[in-house]
Design a protein around this motif. Structure first.
Motif, PDB file in Angstrom:
ATOM      1  N   ASN A   1      49.261  51.102  46.641  1.00 18.86           N
ATOM      2  CA  ASN A   1      50.329  52.043  46.298  1.00 18.86           C
ATOM      3  C   ASN A   1      49.843  53.486  46.433  1.00 18.86           C
ATOM      4  N   GLN A   2      48.651  53.749  45.933  1.00 20.57           N
ATOM      5  CA  GLN A   2      48.113  55.101  46.032  1.00 20.57           C
ATOM      6  C   GLN A   2      47.845  55.488  47.484  1.00 20.57           C
ATOM      7  N   SER A   3      47.325  54.568  48.264  1.00 20.95           N
ATOM      8  CA  SER A   3      47.034  54.862  49.669  1.00 20.95           C
ATOM      9  C   SER A   3      48.313  55.122  50.454  1.00 20.95           C
ATOM     10  N   LEU A   4      49.332  54.292  50.264  1.00 22.74           N
ATOM     11  CA  LEU A   4      50.586  54.490  50.978  1.00 22.74           C
ATOM     12  C   LEU A   4      51.289  55.764  50.523  1.00 22.74           C
ATOM     13  N   THR A   5      51.126  56.112  49.246  1.00 22.39           N
ATOM     14  CA  THR A   5      51.683  57.376  48.767  1.00 22.39           C
ATOM     15  C   THR A   5      51.049  58.553  49.491  1.00 22.39           C
ATOM     16  N   ARG A   6      49.753  58.505  49.668  1.00 23.58           N
ATOM     17  CA  ARG A   6      49.077  59.593  50.402  1.00 23.58           C
ATOM     18  C   ARG A   6      49.468  59.592  51.873  1.00 23.58           C
ATOM     19  N   VAL A   7      49.707  58.440  52.437  1.00 22.43           N
ATOM     20  CA  VAL A   7      50.196  58.394  53.816  1.00 22.43           C
ATOM     21  C   VAL A   7      51.498  59.187  53.927  1.00 22.43           C
TER      22      VAL A   7
ATOM     23  N   ALA B   1      51.926  62.470  56.123  1.00 24.99           N
ATOM     24  CA  ALA B   1      52.885  62.300  57.216  1.00 24.99           C
ATOM     25  C   ALA B   1      53.859  63.473  57.255  1.00 24.99           C
ATOM     26  N   VAL B   2      54.263  63.979  56.094  1.00 20.17           N
ATOM     27  CA  VAL B   2      55.149  65.150  56.050  1.00 20.17           C
ATOM     28  C   VAL B   2      54.414  66.384  56.578  1.00 20.17           C
ATOM     29  N   ALA B   3      53.122  66.525  56.243  1.00 21.45           N
ATOM     30  CA  ALA B   3      52.337  67.643  56.758  1.00 21.45           C
ATOM     31  C   ALA B   3      52.207  67.563  58.279  1.00 21.45           C
TER      32      ALA B   3
ATOM     33  N   GLY C   1      50.046  60.259  59.783  1.00 25.34           N
ATOM     34  CA  GLY C   1      49.750  60.239  58.349  1.00 25.34           C
ATOM     35  C   GLY C   1      48.909  59.032  57.966  1.00 25.34           C
ATOM     36  N   ALA C   2      49.234  57.876  58.562  1.00 25.42           N
ATOM     37  CA  ALA C   2      48.443  56.666  58.292  1.00 25.42           C
ATOM     38  C   ALA C   2      47.019  56.826  58.818  1.00 25.42           C
ATOM     39  N   TYR C   3      46.889  57.422  59.996  1.00 24.75           N
ATOM     40  CA  TYR C   3      45.547  57.668  60.549  1.00 24.75           C
ATOM     41  C   TYR C   3      44.752  58.584  59.625  1.00 24.75           C
TER      42      TYR C   3
END
Length: 356
Positions: A37-43, A47-49, A270-272
């Protein structure tokens, strides 16, 4: 294969896939462990950036190496507002508008410059931003940074904090992606494409390259502010290190690897940005930069359009193989039938007359 491709182009199929993805995203935080959950939240945050960077570089063709600066400004504005008990809606609005205003001022001065000159201007943003954040300790907490915990789950939701943060990023980040998609697919996006391809042609069509560059840079800065707000919601802490220059280079690499000029490519980027450093650190922490550089070079050589172009490249290869297979088939013409009696088999050669 053509039948499957036509099915994928169907609006009903695309709509069904979109509903399926939305349902998975809504259910995912309820079943995934905290780490994921934390990792996908940071993605979603980065991703927005990357999306903002894509608007100015991928769609407009203006080199910008300072996107991380606007993320940092948005995070600091959000942290300052939260610690002073401002209304959270006001905090979000200011986290978007203040980076946007700074981006507008910078764009007004720099948009007339050439590619290398404007790149140097944007390089200066994180380089200046880090010591400035350390000096303005009254607002930023100095070198120690500033903590702001405002994204805890309300009791009435029954959610854990990581789940609540996931939904915050999902809603705000999803709205940002929908807005960006509408922008690039409308009149504004077509004008940006013309400016990117040929500024002289754009001017002859009544499209001001300067105006659209300023607008694109401002919008990209606002997306940076959105990602800064989401960053604080996810991490609940920011410091001068947040806007360090090497993070800006990593955002640029994420955009290129995901796919420049692509909305979906921004999500891949963002995932990368989140997962690849974790993987490379697990492989060899002292070779992280080397491995990431190698990945960037491989993608640039094999997939110049980024990972988002992989399905298109595969389809092209399949068509080429199927075409070469059909061209290698036996095309030997069938044997000619024997000519009827009394003819030589040549056209126009008829029976002789006059010999009775």
């Amino acid at each position: 294969m053509s039948t499957s491709l036509s099915l994928l182009r169907s609006p009903w199929v695309r709509g069904g896939l979109l509903v399926l993805v939305a349902a998975l995203l809504l259910v995912a935080p309820l079943v995934l462990p905290v780490f994921w959950n934390q990792s996908l939240t940071r993605v979603g945050v980065f991703a927005v950036a990357v999306l903002g960077l894509n608007l100015i570089m991928g769609y407009t063709g203006v080199v910008s190496l300072g996107q991380i600066f606007f993320l940092g400004v948005g995070a600091y504005v959000a942290a300052y507002g939260v610690t002073n008990d401002w209304n959270i809606v006001l905090v979000f609005v200011l986290s978007v508008l203040i980076p946007g205003a700074l981006g507008l001022l910078i764009a007004l001065a720099a948009a007339r410059l050439g590619g290398l000159a404007i790149a140097m201007v944007t390089i200066a943003l994180p380089i200046v931003g880090v010591p400035l954040a350390k000096r303005l300790s009254e607002f930023t907490g100095g070198s120690q940074g500033i903590s702001a915990r405002f994204s805890g789950a309300p009791e009435w939701t029954g959610l854990d904090n990581d789940q609540w943060q996931f939904y915050i990023v999902l809603v705000i980040g999803g709205a940002a992606f929908v807005l960006a998609r509408n922008l690039v697919r409308g009149k504004f996006g077509r004008a940006l494409a013309i400016v990117r391809d040929n500024e002289a042609v754009a001017s002859s069509m009544g499209i001001s390259p300067y105006r659209y560059k300023v607008m694109a840079f401002t919008i990209a800065s606002m997306f940076g502010g959105v990602s800064g707000f989401l960053y604080l919601a996810a991490v609940q802490y920011t410091s001068p290190e947040t806007m360090a220059f090497h993070h800006s280079i990593e955002l640029l690499a994420a955009m290129v690897i995901g796919g420049a000029g692509s909305i979906i490519g921004s999500l891949i980027g963002g995932a990368y940005y989140v997962f690849v450093p974790q993987i490379t650190n697990a492989i060899a922490a002292d070779l992280t930069a080397v491995i990431q550089g190698a990945i960037l070079l491989i993608v640039l050589f094999v997939l110049p359009g980024g990972l988002v172009s992989l399905p298109r490249t595969i389809r092209r290869l399949l068509r080429r193989n199927s075409g070469s297979g059909s061209s290698g088939a036996d095309h030997t013409p069938p044997p000619r039938e024997p000519a009827p009696a009394g003819t030589s088999g040549q056209p126009g050669n008829t029976e002789r007359h006059g010999n009775t």
